[in-house]
Design a protein around this motif. Structure first.
Motif, PDB file in Angstrom:
ATOM      1  N   PRO A 183      72.310  14.661 134.069  1.00 39.87           N
ATOM      2  CA  PRO A 183      71.517  15.220 132.970  1.00 39.87           C
ATOM      3  C   PRO A 183      71.887  16.675 132.680  1.00 39.87           C
ATOM      4  O   PRO A 183      72.212  17.442 133.600  1.00 39.87           O
ATOM      5  CB  PRO A 183      70.081  15.102 133.483  1.00 39.87           C
ATOM      6  N   SER A 184      71.832  17.058 131.415  1.00 40.31           N
ATOM      7  CA  SER A 184      72.273  18.381 131.002  1.00 40.31           C
ATOM      8  C   SER A 184      71.495  19.508 131.660  1.00 40.31           C
ATOM      9  O   SER A 184      72.020  20.613 131.867  1.00 40.31           O
ATOM     10  CB  SER A 184      72.182  18.514 129.479  1.00 40.31           C
ATOM     11  N   THR A 186      70.579  19.684 134.680  1.00 33.80           N
ATOM     12  CA  THR A 186      70.873  19.787 136.110  1.00 33.80           C
ATOM     13  C   THR A 186      71.485  21.146 136.433  1.00 33.80           C
ATOM     14  O   THR A 186      72.462  21.575 135.814  1.00 33.80           O
ATOM     15  CB  THR A 186      71.844  18.677 136.539  1.00 33.80           C
TER      16      THR A 186
END
Length: 209
Positions: A183-184, A186
């Motif tokens: 996921p972005s 993270t």
């Protein structure tokens, strides 16, 4: 879970100390200054459970033996670099005159594939991210939205690939296929330098855009 970034040694390699609500702890990449790491553990009354290695270059394992032997901790490392622990040529310690040849005992836990790890109350996913070195891995803690990327991905950069076993094409593929699938939001906690996020690196990293 919370984590503390601890730059260590001449190259300022980031070690990380992870702790949970039970005061259990994991140590990632203790590259130097063993006393500094152990003092932190003692001062925070932590109960260390294991040492996780992202790879076996000398600047990530320099304090391994002192910490392992004092705290009696098992070590986790990918099978592709198991022999590097005792081989100064492969772990790179012979390349730097100011560094003592680094020789360590074998890891107690050899990782042979991507897998989920549960150590105490810690849960993470091991991602194989070769390229900087053949046995490079990242440790992804989904619940905490953080990945400890070793020397694969940095803020605005990627790991060097001119050392033994390095391959830039393989590294870029590892980042695109494994790290950029996260996921972005993270957080990327790298082996050197400051933290970043997957989303930021997708948008701005000049090696990958």
């Amino acid at each position: 879970m919370k984590w503390t970034q601890m730059p260590l040694g001449a190259i300022q390699t980031n070690a990380y100390i992870l702790e949970n609500d039970n005061k259990e702890a994991l140590i990632i990449d203790p590259g130097a200054e063993a006393e500094k790491v152990m003092t932190f553990i003692k001062d925070h009354a932590l109960k260390p459970l294991a040492i996780l290695l992202t790879h076996a270059h000398f600047d990530h394992i320099g304090a391994l033996e002192a910490i392992r032997n004092t705290l009696h901790l098992p070590v986790y490392l990918h099978a592709h670099e198991q022999e590097w622990l005792s081989d100064p040529e492969k772990n790179g310690s012979t390349l730097f005159p100011m560094v003592e040849a680094c020789r360590c005992q074998p890891a107690e836990h050899v990782l042979t594939e991507e897998q989920n790890l549960q150590i105490g109350n810690f849960n993470c996913r091991v991602l194989e991210t070769p390229g900087h070195s053949p046995g490079s891995v990242a440790y992804y803690f989904d619940d905490d939205a953080v990945v400890f990327s070793g020397d694969a991905l940095f803020y605005g950069s990627i790991g060097r690939t001119d050392l033994y076993g390095g391959d830039q094409d393989v590294l870029i593929q590892s980042i695109n296929d494994k790290l950029f699938s996260l996921p972005s939001h993270t957080v990327v906690a790298p082996g050197h330098g400051m933290e970043t996020t997957i989303g930021y690196e997708k948008q701005t990293n000049p090696f990958l855009v």
